[in-house]
Design a protein around this motif. Structure first.
Motif, PDB file in Angstrom:
ATOM      1  N   PRO A 190       0.813  -1.215   0.000  1.00 50.59           N
ATOM      2  CA  PRO A 190       0.000   0.000   0.000  1.00 50.59           C
ATOM      3  C   PRO A 190       0.849   1.268   0.000  1.00 50.59           C
ATOM      4  O   PRO A 190       1.992   1.259   0.433  1.00 50.59           O
ATOM      5  CB  PRO A 190      -0.795  -0.117   1.296  1.00 50.59           C
ATOM      6  CG  PRO A 190       0.062  -0.952   2.176  1.00 50.59           C
ATOM      7  CD  PRO A 190       0.789  -1.911   1.261  1.00 50.59           C
ATOM      8  N   ASP A 191       0.279   2.323  -0.498  1.00 52.76           N
ATOM      9  CA  ASP A 191       0.925   3.630  -0.473  1.00 52.76           C
ATOM     10  C   ASP A 191       0.850   4.143   0.964  1.00 52.76           C
ATOM     11  O   ASP A 191      -0.241   4.332   1.494  1.00 52.76           O
ATOM     12  CB  ASP A 191       0.188   4.573  -1.424  1.00 52.76           C
ATOM     13  CG  ASP A 191       0.783   5.956  -1.473  1.00 52.76           C
ATOM     14  OD1 ASP A 191       1.560   6.329  -0.573  1.00 52.76           O
ATOM     15  OD2 ASP A 191       0.449   6.689  -2.416  1.00 52.76           O
ATOM     16  N   PRO A 192       1.979   4.367   1.640  1.00 52.50           N
ATOM     17  CA  PRO A 192       1.942   4.774   3.042  1.00 52.50           C
ATOM     18  C   PRO A 192       1.347   6.151   3.273  1.00 52.50           C
ATOM     19  O   PRO A 192       1.013   6.496   4.395  1.00 52.50           O
ATOM     20  CB  PRO A 192       3.413   4.723   3.464  1.00 52.50           C
ATOM     21  CG  PRO A 192       4.173   4.875   2.208  1.00 52.50           C
ATOM     22  CD  PRO A 192       3.329   4.247   1.126  1.00 52.50           C
ATOM     23  N   THR A 193       1.196   6.963   2.238  1.00 55.61           N
ATOM     24  CA  THR A 193       0.627   8.299   2.421  1.00 55.61           C
ATOM     25  C   THR A 193      -0.843   8.356   2.027  1.00 55.61           C
ATOM     26  O   THR A 193      -1.458   9.404   2.111  1.00 55.61           O
ATOM     27  CB  THR A 193       1.398   9.353   1.588  1.00 55.61           C
ATOM     28  OG1 THR A 193       1.244   9.040   0.201  1.00 55.61           O
ATOM     29  CG2 THR A 193       2.858   9.381   1.974  1.00 55.61           C
ATOM     30  N   ALA A 194      -1.401   7.249   1.586  1.00 54.80           N
ATOM     31  CA  ALA A 194      -2.801   7.244   1.160  1.00 54.80           C
ATOM     32  C   ALA A 194      -3.719   7.437   2.360  1.00 54.80           C
ATOM     33  O   ALA A 194      -3.549   6.810   3.391  1.00 54.80           O
ATOM     34  CB  ALA A 194      -3.126   5.936   0.452  1.00 54.80           C
ATOM     35  N   ALA A 195      -4.680   8.322   2.202  1.00 55.13           N
ATOM     36  CA  ALA A 195      -5.651   8.553   3.271  1.00 55.13           C
ATOM     37  C   ALA A 195      -6.726   7.475   3.206  1.00 55.13           C
ATOM     38  O   ALA A 195      -7.209   7.142   2.138  1.00 55.13           O
ATOM     39  CB  ALA A 195      -6.280   9.937   3.112  1.00 55.13           C
TER      40      ALA A 195
ATOM     41  N   MET B 188      -9.774   6.024  16.518  1.00 55.24           N
ATOM     42  CA  MET B 188      -8.462   6.637  16.709  1.00 55.24           C
ATOM     43  C   MET B 188      -8.504   8.081  16.191  1.00 55.24           C
ATOM     44  O   MET B 188      -9.243   8.406  15.264  1.00 55.24           O
ATOM     45  CB  MET B 188      -7.376   5.846  16.004  1.00 55.24           C
ATOM     46  CG  MET B 188      -7.468   5.799  14.517  1.00 55.24           C
ATOM     47  SD  MET B 188      -6.101   4.820  13.858  1.00 55.24           S
ATOM     48  CE  MET B 188      -6.626   4.698  12.165  1.00 55.24           C
ATOM     49  N   LYS B 189      -7.704   8.926  16.819  1.00 52.16           N
ATOM     50  CA  LYS B 189      -7.622  10.331  16.423  1.00 52.16           C
ATOM     51  C   LYS B 189      -6.157  10.718  16.310  1.00 52.16           C
ATOM     52  O   LYS B 189      -5.345  10.374  17.164  1.00 52.16           O
ATOM     53  CB  LYS B 189      -8.298  11.226  17.454  1.00 52.16           C
ATOM     54  CG  LYS B 189      -9.781  11.021  17.568  1.00 52.16           C
ATOM     55  CD  LYS B 189     -10.359  11.937  18.608  1.00 52.16           C
ATOM     56  CE  LYS B 189     -11.837  11.658  18.788  1.00 52.16           C
ATOM     57  NZ  LYS B 189     -12.411  12.461  19.867  1.00 52.16           N
TER      58      LYS B 189
ATOM     59  N   LYS C 209      -1.476  15.155  12.469  1.00 58.70           N
ATOM     60  CA  LYS C 209      -2.147  15.831  11.342  1.00 58.70           C
ATOM     61  C   LYS C 209      -1.123  16.551  10.469  1.00 58.70           C
ATOM     62  O   LYS C 209      -1.237  16.555   9.246  1.00 58.70           O
ATOM     63  CB  LYS C 209      -3.195  16.812  11.850  1.00 58.70           C
ATOM     64  CG  LYS C 209      -4.397  16.126  12.462  1.00 58.70           C
ATOM     65  CD  LYS C 209      -5.364  17.142  13.042  1.00 58.70           C
ATOM     66  CE  LYS C 209      -6.507  16.441  13.758  1.00 58.70           C
ATOM     67  NZ  LYS C 209      -7.423  17.378  14.409  1.00 58.70           N
ATOM     68  N   ARG C 210      -0.113  17.146  11.098  1.00 59.34           N
ATOM     69  CA  ARG C 210       0.928  17.828  10.331  1.00 59.34           C
ATOM     70  C   ARG C 210       1.755  16.836   9.527  1.00 59.34           C
ATOM     71  O   ARG C 210       2.123  17.104   8.385  1.00 59.34           O
ATOM     72  CB  ARG C 210       1.827  18.638  11.267  1.00 59.34           C
ATOM     73  CG  ARG C 210       1.107  19.857  11.854  1.00 59.34           C
ATOM     74  CD  ARG C 210       1.930  20.641  12.856  1.00 59.34           C
ATOM     75  NE  ARG C 210       3.269  20.927  12.378  1.00 59.34           N
ATOM     76  CZ  ARG C 210       4.330  21.079  13.167  1.00 59.34           C
ATOM     77  NH1 ARG C 210       4.216  20.956  14.468  1.00 59.34           N
ATOM     78  NH2 ARG C 210       5.499  21.351  12.659  1.00 59.34           N
ATOM     79  N   VAL C 211       2.038  15.679  10.127  1.00 57.03           N
ATOM     80  CA  VAL C 211       2.800  14.641   9.423  1.00 57.03           C
ATOM     81  C   VAL C 211       2.013  14.145   8.210  1.00 57.03           C
ATOM     82  O   VAL C 211       2.564  14.005   7.112  1.00 57.03           O
ATOM     83  CB  VAL C 211       3.162  13.475  10.371  1.00 57.03           C
ATOM     84  CG1 VAL C 211       3.730  12.293   9.607  1.00 57.03           C
ATOM     85  CG2 VAL C 211       4.137  13.946  11.446  1.00 57.03           C
TER      86      VAL C 211
ATOM     87  N   ALA D  13       2.054  16.783   5.489  1.00 52.87           N
ATOM     88  CA  ALA D  13       3.368  16.838   4.833  1.00 52.87           C
ATOM     89  C   ALA D  13       3.559  15.646   3.903  1.00 52.87           C
ATOM     90  O   ALA D  13       4.061  15.788   2.786  1.00 52.87           O
ATOM     91  CB  ALA D  13       4.475  16.889   5.880  1.00 52.87           C
ATOM     92  N   ALA D  14       3.151  14.464   4.344  1.00 52.96           N
ATOM     93  CA  ALA D  14       3.301  13.256   3.522  1.00 52.96           C
ATOM     94  C   ALA D  14       2.465  13.354   2.258  1.00 52.96           C
ATOM     95  O   ALA D  14       2.879  12.889   1.190  1.00 52.96           O
ATOM     96  CB  ALA D  14       2.906  12.023   4.325  1.00 52.96           C
ATOM     97  N   GLN D  15       1.306  13.964   2.350  1.00 60.11           N
ATOM     98  CA  GLN D  15       0.442  14.086   1.183  1.00 60.11           C
ATOM     99  C   GLN D  15       0.972  15.100   0.174  1.00 60.11           C
ATOM    100  O   GLN D  15       0.537  15.109  -0.972  1.00 60.11           O
ATOM    101  CB  GLN D  15      -0.985  14.425   1.612  1.00 60.11           C
ATOM    102  CG  GLN D  15      -1.642  13.241   2.294  1.00 60.11           C
ATOM    103  CD  GLN D  15      -3.004  13.549   2.874  1.00 60.11           C
ATOM    104  OE1 GLN D  15      -3.322  14.687   3.170  1.00 60.11           O
ATOM    105  NE2 GLN D  15      -3.793  12.511   3.062  1.00 60.11           N
ATOM    106  N   GLU D  16       1.925  15.929   0.590  1.00 59.55           N
ATOM    107  CA  GLU D  16       2.549  16.893  -0.309  1.00 59.55           C
ATOM    108  C   GLU D  16       3.654  16.255  -1.166  1.00 59.55           C
ATOM    109  O   GLU D  16       4.113  16.853  -2.127  1.00 59.55           O
ATOM    110  CB  GLU D  16       3.139  18.059   0.488  1.00 59.55           C
ATOM    111  CG  GLU D  16       2.096  18.925   1.169  1.00 59.55           C
ATOM    112  CD  GLU D  16       1.253  19.706   0.178  1.00 59.55           C
ATOM    113  OE1 GLU D  16       1.789  20.207  -0.823  1.00 59.55           O
ATOM    114  OE2 GLU D  16       0.035  19.811   0.415  1.00 59.55           O
ATOM    115  N   ILE D  17       4.084  15.060  -0.802  1.00 60.06           N
ATOM    116  CA  ILE D  17       5.146  14.382  -1.550  1.00 60.06           C
ATOM    117  C   ILE D  17       4.577  13.930  -2.889  1.00 60.06           C
ATOM    118  O   ILE D  17       3.564  13.231  -2.924  1.00 60.06           O
ATOM    119  CB  ILE D  17       5.687  13.160  -0.777  1.00 60.06           C
ATOM    120  CG1 ILE D  17       6.271  13.606   0.568  1.00 60.06           C
ATOM    121  CG2 ILE D  17       6.728  12.407  -1.617  1.00 60.06           C
ATOM    122  CD1 ILE D  17       6.600  12.446   1.496  1.00 60.06           C
TER     123      ILE D  17
END
Length: 81
Positions: free
Chosen positions: A5-10, A55-56, A62-64, A67-71
């Motif tokens: 899986p893509d580790p940055t996928a929401a 989980m929250k 949230k910042r991490v 940032a990951a989604q900006e890659i």
């Protein structure tokens, strides 16, 4: 070989156990990995939750994620099992 899986996928998972089940991995894997990443970055990514609660992300988490989604996709490394 499946690149994983893509580790940055929401994803809309409410628990790490649910995420593990959907990804077909051992339930402890996302817990261990998220704890390890939080330790490496110096702050927890998730608020400590009771069993069977949603989980929250922490503010830092949230910042991490943001940032990951900006890659750009070409700069991401696929997670491996």
């Amino acid at each position: 070989m499946n690149p994983g899986p893509d580790p940055t996928a929401a994803r809309p998972w409410s628990t790490l156990t649910e995420a593990a089940r959907d990804l077909g991995i051992h339930p402890s894997t996302p817990v261990i990995q998220s704890n390890r990443l939080g330790e490496d970055l110096g702050q927890p990514l998730f608020e400590r939750a009771e069993r069977r609660t949603v989980m929250k992300l922490t503010r830092f988490g949230k910042r991490v994620v943001a940032a990951a989604q900006e890659i750009p996709p070409e700069g991401r490394r696929k997670a491996t099992r």
